[in-house]
Write an enzyme that holds these catalytic residues in place. Sequence first.
Site, mmCIF file in Angstrom:
data_model
loop_
_atom_site.group_PDB
_atom_site.id
_atom_site.type_symbol
_atom_site.label_atom_id
_atom_site.label_comp_id
_atom_site.label_asym_id
_atom_site.label_seq_id
_atom_site.Cartn_x
_atom_site.Cartn_y
_atom_site.Cartn_z
ATOM 1 N N PHE A 148 0.861 -1.195 0.000
ATOM 2 C CA PHE A 148 0.000 0.000 0.000
ATOM 3 C C PHE A 148 0.887 1.231 0.000
ATOM 4 O O PHE A 148 1.721 1.408 0.880
ATOM 5 C CB PHE A 148 -0.944 0.029 1.204
ATOM 6 C CG PHE A 148 -1.979 1.114 1.075
ATOM 7 C CD1 PHE A 148 -3.142 0.894 0.355
ATOM 8 C CD2 PHE A 148 -1.763 2.359 1.631
ATOM 9 C CE1 PHE A 148 -4.078 1.912 0.180
ATOM 10 C CE2 PHE A 148 -2.696 3.383 1.466
ATOM 11 C CZ PHE A 148 -3.857 3.152 0.745
ATOM 12 N N ASP A 233 9.178 2.579 1.497
ATOM 13 C CA ASP A 233 8.031 3.354 1.968
ATOM 14 C C ASP A 233 7.932 3.129 3.471
ATOM 15 O O ASP A 233 7.465 2.083 3.923
ATOM 16 C CB ASP A 233 6.759 2.868 1.247
ATOM 17 C CG ASP A 233 5.513 3.598 1.726
ATOM 18 O OD1 ASP A 233 5.554 4.220 2.809
ATOM 19 O OD2 ASP A 233 4.483 3.517 1.033
ATOM 20 N N LYS A 262 2.618 10.275 8.219
ATOM 21 C CA LYS A 262 1.952 9.813 9.451
ATOM 22 C C LYS A 262 2.508 10.441 10.736
ATOM 23 O O LYS A 262 2.182 11.572 11.050
ATOM 24 C CB LYS A 262 1.991 8.289 9.482
ATOM 25 C CG LYS A 262 1.135 7.720 8.311
ATOM 26 C CD LYS A 262 0.621 6.360 8.601
ATOM 27 C CE LYS A 262 -0.088 5.696 7.459
ATOM 28 N NZ LYS A 262 -1.530 5.831 7.485
HETATM 29 N N1 PLP Z 1 2.312 4.288 2.398
HETATM 30 C C1 PLP Z 1 1.982 3.514 3.422
HETATM 31 C C2 PLP Z 1 2.909 2.407 3.821
HETATM 32 C C3 PLP Z 1 0.793 3.714 4.117
HETATM 33 O O1 PLP Z 1 0.462 2.917 5.131
HETATM 34 C C4 PLP Z 1 -0.053 4.770 3.720
HETATM 35 C C5 PLP Z 1 -1.352 5.010 4.399
HETATM 36 O O2 PLP Z 1 -1.873 4.201 5.106
HETATM 37 C C6 PLP Z 1 0.337 5.563 2.636
HETATM 38 C C7 PLP Z 1 1.521 5.309 2.006
HETATM 39 C C8 PLP Z 1 -0.541 6.682 2.158
HETATM 40 O O3 PLP Z 1 -0.448 7.755 3.043
HETATM 41 P P1 PLP Z 1 -1.531 8.951 2.966
HETATM 42 O O4 PLP Z 1 -2.845 8.382 3.330
HETATM 43 O O5 PLP Z 1 -0.998 9.965 3.956
HETATM 44 O O6 PLP Z 1 -1.493 9.472 1.589
#
Ligand code: PLP
Length: 407
Positions: A148, A233, A262
């Site tokens: 994700f 990520d 986050k």
């Molecule tokens: N990358 C990871 C690993 C995530 O867990 C998330 C959101 O849960 C995102 C990216 C996306 O972040 P955002 O919702 O701030 O765009």
Amino acid sequence: MAVAGETEGSVDYDKIMGMYGQYVMNTYNRLPVVFVRGQGVELWDAHGKRYLDFLAGLAVNGLGHCHPAVVNAIREQVGILMHTSNLYYTEPQARLAKMLVEWSEMDKVFFCNSGAEANEAAIKLARKWGKSKGSGAKFEIVTARDSFHGRTMGSITATAQPKYQQAFEPLVPGFQYVAFNDIAELQNAVSDATCAVLLEPIQGESGVHPATKDYLSAARKLCDAVGALLMFDEVQTGLGRTGKMFAYEHFGVVPDVMTLAKTLGGGFPIGACLARGRAAEVFQPGDHAATFGGNPLACAAAIAAMTTLHEEALVENARDIGEYFAGKLRAFKKQREDVTEVRGIGLMLAIGFSAPVAKTIVGQCLELGLLANATDDRTIRFLPPLVVTRKQVDEAMGILAEAAAAL
Ligand code: PLP
């Protein structure tokens, strides 16, 4: 701070839910609760009912709700300077970048407002990196199934889950998907055409699945062999969540590019894309931008949050309490035949069930005053604030046991 009696008494549940129905686009399956106040690991709803927040706004409230250091930093900065634009310099952005660089193995930072935006920056950085290699054919980005990375077109293309992609096809071209933790598949996928491999060190949204050390080491070697960037990520795993400042430290594998969001702002929206070595020099003026990115208010909140992580030894707390919590979850597993697995590191934990009961249990936990999250029918994920105590873990375990017993 909102006074409980005043705020909570004045909220009309049905009216608010009705207004959402009428005025807010229907993108979320929301649970029926209206929150009005938070402090530390606790939240209160509009009826004055207290909850333990073991989801921390999906790993955002790492310091808990309304940590005084963050609240004071925002209060102070908001009256001085909120926004100028990246056509100019501001001190908070410079200080936050220095802090992140000094705490990681990265060399430079690009600031934005969310995790998806941070990954978009990484994707664009990788594409330009590939172009700079001269062949014109080095544009493929390899990502893992069940990953994700966000909901923008680039980050959703990186998110190798058809359920999130299908309605929005055609996707961005040039992505290749491989099974997570399968070294042979990765070997087959990575070639001279690869400009980057993008991975979560621990897949979060799909239910807390850690990478193996061998897998990430293999990814590092493959990227080096073909001149591709290894990009992690760490939007969910970064900044203490796993009991290390960055999850890559568990694996002894350092990426070329790392994304954060986050926890970074202590509850305030901010994202960052960090890079090291030659990757840190890829972007030049005009290549990428975000109007709000790195604004003084977000950076002041993040500086306070990061300073607090350090001063209150919250990374260490995440490790200690994470081990304690994982031990309690393993004990819970022993008591229940339908619990199949306890997964995760630090305060990024999940339990798997043999039957599709996760959503029912999460609903029951909410009734009993505990927030957790069902990532699918059989998995419950816990992401409590890093300030959580043993006592709060005990209380949460009591609620979980009661909720599961009611099945
Ligand atoms: N990358 C990871 C690993 C995530 O867990 C998330 C959101 O849960 C995102 C990216 C996306 O972040 P955002 O919702 O701030 O765009």
